[in-house]
Design an enzyme around this catalytic site. Structure first.
Site, mmCIF file in Angstrom:
data_model
loop_
_atom_site.group_PDB
_atom_site.id
_atom_site.type_symbol
_atom_site.label_atom_id
_atom_site.label_comp_id
_atom_site.label_asym_id
_atom_site.label_seq_id
_atom_site.Cartn_x
_atom_site.Cartn_y
_atom_site.Cartn_z
ATOM 1 C CB CYS A 123 -0.973 -0.006 1.167
ATOM 2 S SG CYS A 123 -0.213 -0.100 2.798
ATOM 3 C CE LYS A 196 -3.920 -3.922 8.103
ATOM 4 N NZ LYS A 196 -2.836 -3.752 7.102
ATOM 5 C CE LYS A 249 -2.533 -2.053 11.731
ATOM 6 N NZ LYS A 249 -1.636 -1.844 10.582
#
Length: 325
Positions: A123, A196, A249
């Site tokens: 990303c 995540k 996360k």
């Protein structure tokens, strides 16, 4: 009162030394992994506006940053790169002279005692800001695996001790594990971002990593915050594919998920104390609304209590200073 029968729990809370004697959960500097954002250029140590105390660091300032961690007895760092140029396939993510690859080589040469974790994603390196390759407006899962595997192998070649893929593509652990093994890096563990969520707590990180999507969002590959059972399925897949660590996360809003993952899987569990959790406390502390030291140590301890063996946190330096006191 003489006939009352009740338990005297307060006996074990009477003094600080008594409380320390029976304390169940312990937070240590060795448990902390510090995130570092390395950037192209020279003479750069610039604070991220939305993350007070966190800096973009060029390679000529990297060694002093790492030496500070060693002095604080922080033994691990996770490296994020902000490249000078981006393209549709994120080629700087796997380039031999990419910013992360150069940073890893420098750290391992100059501060070899540190364990270096390499964040493995696209990303920050793609011009569209997504974690995979975009084809016809969609994320091409299997094609993305090829580029992510190339990135992981290049990071291992640079000297990374641990590969931490954060992209949430299906099969990413299996692909990266096979790629590492075939390249001769079977000894390098995979710290999987197994669970995540598509969280609103990531905003300041995107400011730091310059990684906001240029269209849409990441909900098609990151998890729905409403889902609990899906987290177990995701973690189970990564265990079967060869993960050596599991990351949850964000951490603070998902302590229940961390406990379930820890109870079900016998692997080291990593909590990611993310940027939004960091910045909210920093802002409140700067306004005098909370005692920063007390609230940070309480928060990090809650993650250990929920089952985390390790914590990735931007508070690592602050927490280490307080713990060392």
């Amino acid at each position: 009162m003489q006939d009352l029968q009740f338990k005297r729990h307060r006996r074990l809370r009477r003094t600080e030394s008594m409380r320390a004697l029976v304390r169940e959960t312990h937070l240590r500097t060795e448990d902390l992994i510090y995130p570092i954002f390395v950037v192209e250029g020279e003479g750069i140590r610039k604070e991220v506006p939305s993350m007070p105390g966190v800096h973009h660091v060029s390679l000529d300032h990297l060694t002093e940053e790492m030496n500070e961690l060693v002095r604080l007895n922080i033994r691990s760092v996770i490296v994020f790169g902000v490249p000078g140029e981006k393209d549709e396939v994120g080629s700087q993510a796997y380039h031999e002279e990419g910013i992360v690859q150069r940073a890893i080589r420098q750290i391992k040469e100059e501060v070899p005692s540190l364990t270096v974790v390499a964040d493995t994603c696209l990303c920050q390196y793609t011009d569209h800001g997504h974690c995979g390759i975009v084809r016809d407006g969609d994320i091409a899962n299997d094609e993305s695996l090829e580029y992510l595997t190339k990135t992981a192998v290049s990071q291992a070649e640079a000297g990374a001790d641990i590969i931490a893929p954060s992209n949430m593509m299906d099969g990413f652990v299996a692909a990266i594990r096979r790629g590492l093994d075939e390249a001769g890096y079977s000894q390098i563990p995979v710290m999987s971002y197994a669970v995540k969520y598509a969280s609103s707590f990531y905003g300041p990180f995107r400011d730091a990593a310059h990684s906001s999507p240029q269209f849409g969002d990441r909900r098609a590959y990151q998890m729905d915050p409403s889902n609990r059972l899906e987290a177990i399925r995701e973690a189970e897949s990564d265990v079967e594919e060869g993960a050596d660590f599991l990351i949850v996360k964000p951490a603070l809003a998902y302590l229940d998920i961390m406990r379930e993952v820890k109870d079900r899987f016998n692997l080291p569990l990593v909590a990611y104390n993310v940027s939004g959790e960091y910045s909210m406390i920093k802002a409140a502390a700067q306004n005098g609304w909370v005692n920063e030291q007390e609230i940070v140590l309480e928060k990090l301890t809650s993650m250990k209590r929920a089952g985390a063996d390790l914590i990735i946190t931007y508070f690592a330096k602050d927490a280490a200073k307080w713990l060392n006191q």
